[in-house]
Motif scaffolding. Structure first.
Motif, mmCIF file in Angstrom:
data_model
loop_
_atom_site.group_PDB
_atom_site.id
_atom_site.type_symbol
_atom_site.label_atom_id
_atom_site.label_comp_id
_atom_site.label_asym_id
_atom_site.label_seq_id
_atom_site.Cartn_x
_atom_site.Cartn_y
_atom_site.Cartn_z
ATOM 1 N N ASP A 6 18.858 88.384 88.448
ATOM 2 C CA ASP A 6 18.961 87.706 87.148
ATOM 3 C C ASP A 6 18.477 86.282 87.266
ATOM 4 N N GLU A 7 18.937 85.581 88.314
ATOM 5 C CA GLU A 7 18.593 84.165 88.419
ATOM 6 C C GLU A 7 17.108 83.997 88.660
ATOM 7 N N PHE A 10 15.203 84.406 85.455
ATOM 8 C CA PHE A 10 15.405 83.257 84.581
ATOM 9 C C PHE A 10 14.532 82.097 85.045
ATOM 10 N N HIS A 25 16.424 76.543 87.728
ATOM 11 C CA HIS A 25 16.547 75.938 86.404
ATOM 12 C C HIS A 25 15.451 74.915 86.173
ATOM 13 N N ASP A 59 25.363 75.565 87.308
ATOM 14 C CA ASP A 59 24.588 76.481 86.471
ATOM 15 C C ASP A 59 25.507 77.416 85.692
ATOM 16 N N LEU A 60 26.554 77.905 86.369
ATOM 17 C CA LEU A 60 27.475 78.813 85.691
ATOM 18 C C LEU A 60 28.189 78.117 84.540
ATOM 19 N N GLU A 63 25.860 77.631 81.676
ATOM 20 C CA GLU A 63 25.647 78.896 80.981
ATOM 21 C C GLU A 63 26.858 79.263 80.139
ATOM 22 N N THR A 66 26.861 77.172 77.051
ATOM 23 C CA THR A 66 25.800 77.634 76.157
ATOM 24 C C THR A 66 26.220 78.901 75.426
ATOM 25 N N GLU A 67 26.774 79.873 76.174
ATOM 26 C CA GLU A 67 27.193 81.119 75.542
ATOM 27 C C GLU A 67 28.258 80.874 74.489
ATOM 28 N N SER B 150 36.011 74.722 80.060
ATOM 29 C CA SER B 150 35.030 74.769 81.145
ATOM 30 C C SER B 150 35.697 74.494 82.470
ATOM 31 N N ASN B 194 28.802 87.282 78.395
ATOM 32 C CA ASN B 194 27.396 87.617 78.596
ATOM 33 C C ASN B 194 26.894 88.316 77.350
ATOM 34 N N LYS B 196 23.624 88.645 76.771
ATOM 35 C CA LYS B 196 22.214 89.004 76.941
ATOM 36 C C LYS B 196 22.023 90.505 77.010
#
Lengths: 124, 203
Positions: A6-7, A10, A25, A59-60, A63, A66-67, B150, B194, B196
């Motif tokens: 996956d990474e 991306f 990234h 990164d996690l 993400e 963002t989600e 977070s 997730n 996606k």
């Protein structure tokens, strides 16, 4: 491992071939390196965590944010992120839900206390 | 959540602004380590356990009230007060227990606990990140909520990675392979959002 694939996929999307130094990234600067190091130590890791682990965690987290933002934009009032949407999305996860409730309650109390103090100060 | 620092600031709110000016610029939950015992413990799973037990005991009280012969309106007035009393008492117990616990920490444990309580994501960076995604401005509460969850999210990953590390017979510091295995496990438990991948029900 699927996670690695996956990474890698991306990265291909982001890397525009302009010579990204680390290939992760693209060329994004590290936003949370210092804070994440302290956080990892607080949660049980070594006092000096590996830089690669900190990068993966950053990164996690990005993400995750963002989600959550995308999901919050799609429910309630469209195109905006509001606290009620976040609380709704988090309702199934007991830990996060309790944490958000506590934070918002404490923030209200602090605001009230500050306001009361300011008024008292203004009066005297 | 009962926070002795919070209780103290309520009584001191008229006295010292300086003491609370710093929480304004820092994380809302930041508390000096030496003055607190809090419901927050290093072991967050026990914390969520405590929280789940509290509603159970309160619900039990409600059922007891229901079997008595009080008129409905009076019952409604009495119940919230009893619930509040009980909750305050439970909070005070938790505070005392935390005080006892923190006072018996070694120096290394105190350091780690202080890092656990004080570390936080910078609000400015989180706000910038959210606004870059939405394209419009967000309120302060959203930033507070997002940075809070977070941090919990990061904690879940680190805890899972430490479990993986121990299971594989390695020692901290955590390596990327531990982190990735932790993420894989959390994904299978659906604790990592997730969107996606779409689940096509009938192919």
């Amino acid at each position: 491992m699927a996670e690695e694939e996956d990474e890698a996929g991306f990265d291909d999307d982001l890397d525009d071939g302009a010579g990204g130094a680390d290939g992760n990234h693209g060329k994004r600067k590290r936003l949370f390196s210092k804070e994440l190091r302290c956080m990892m130590y607080g949660f049980g890791d070594d006092q000096n965590p590996y830089t690669e682990s900190v990068d993966i965690l950053e990164d996690l987290v990005i993400e995750f944010v963002t989600e959550m933002t995308h999901k919050a934009m799609s429910i309630g009032r469209q195109g905006r992120v509001q606290v009620e949407d976040i609380v709704f999305l988090i309702r199934k996860d007991p830990r996060k839900f309790a944490r958000v409730k506590d934070l918002l309650t404490m923030n209200e109390e602090l605001k009230r206390a500050r306001k009361a103090f300011d008024e008292a100060n203004y009066g005297s | 959540m009962a926070d002795p620092a919070r209780i103290k600031t309520e009584s001191n709110s008229e006295n010292s602004l300086a003491a609370r000016e710093s929480p304004k610029t820092e994380d809302t939950e930041e508390v000096p380590v030496t003055s607190d015992a809090d419901t927050e413990s290093k072991d967050s799973s026990s914390q969520s356990l405590k929280r789940e037990h509290k509603p159970d005991s309160v619900a039990g009280d409600d059922e007891d009230e229901g079997t008595s012969d009080q008129p409905a309106s009076k019952k409604l007035k009495v119940e919230p007060e009893k619930k509040k009393e009980k909750r305050q008492k439970v909070d005070e117990d938790e505070i005392q227990k935390m005080q006892v616990l923190v006072s018996s920490f070694s120096e290394e444990q105190l350091n780690r606990y202080e890092m656990y309580r004080r570390s936080a994501f910078p609000k400015a960076a989180i706000k910038r990140l959210i606004q870059s995604i939405t394209g419009s401005s967000v309120s302060q509460n959203v930033v507070i909520a997002m940075s809070g969850i977070s941090k919990v999210f990061a904690g879940e990953i680190v805890e899972e990675a430490l479990d993986v590390c121990e299971k594989w017979g390695d020692t901290p510091p955590l390596q990327p392979k531990h982190m990735r295995e932790a993420v894989r496990r959390l994904k299978s438990r659906e604790q990592i959002p997730n969107t996606k991948h779409k689940n096509i029900l009938f192919h």
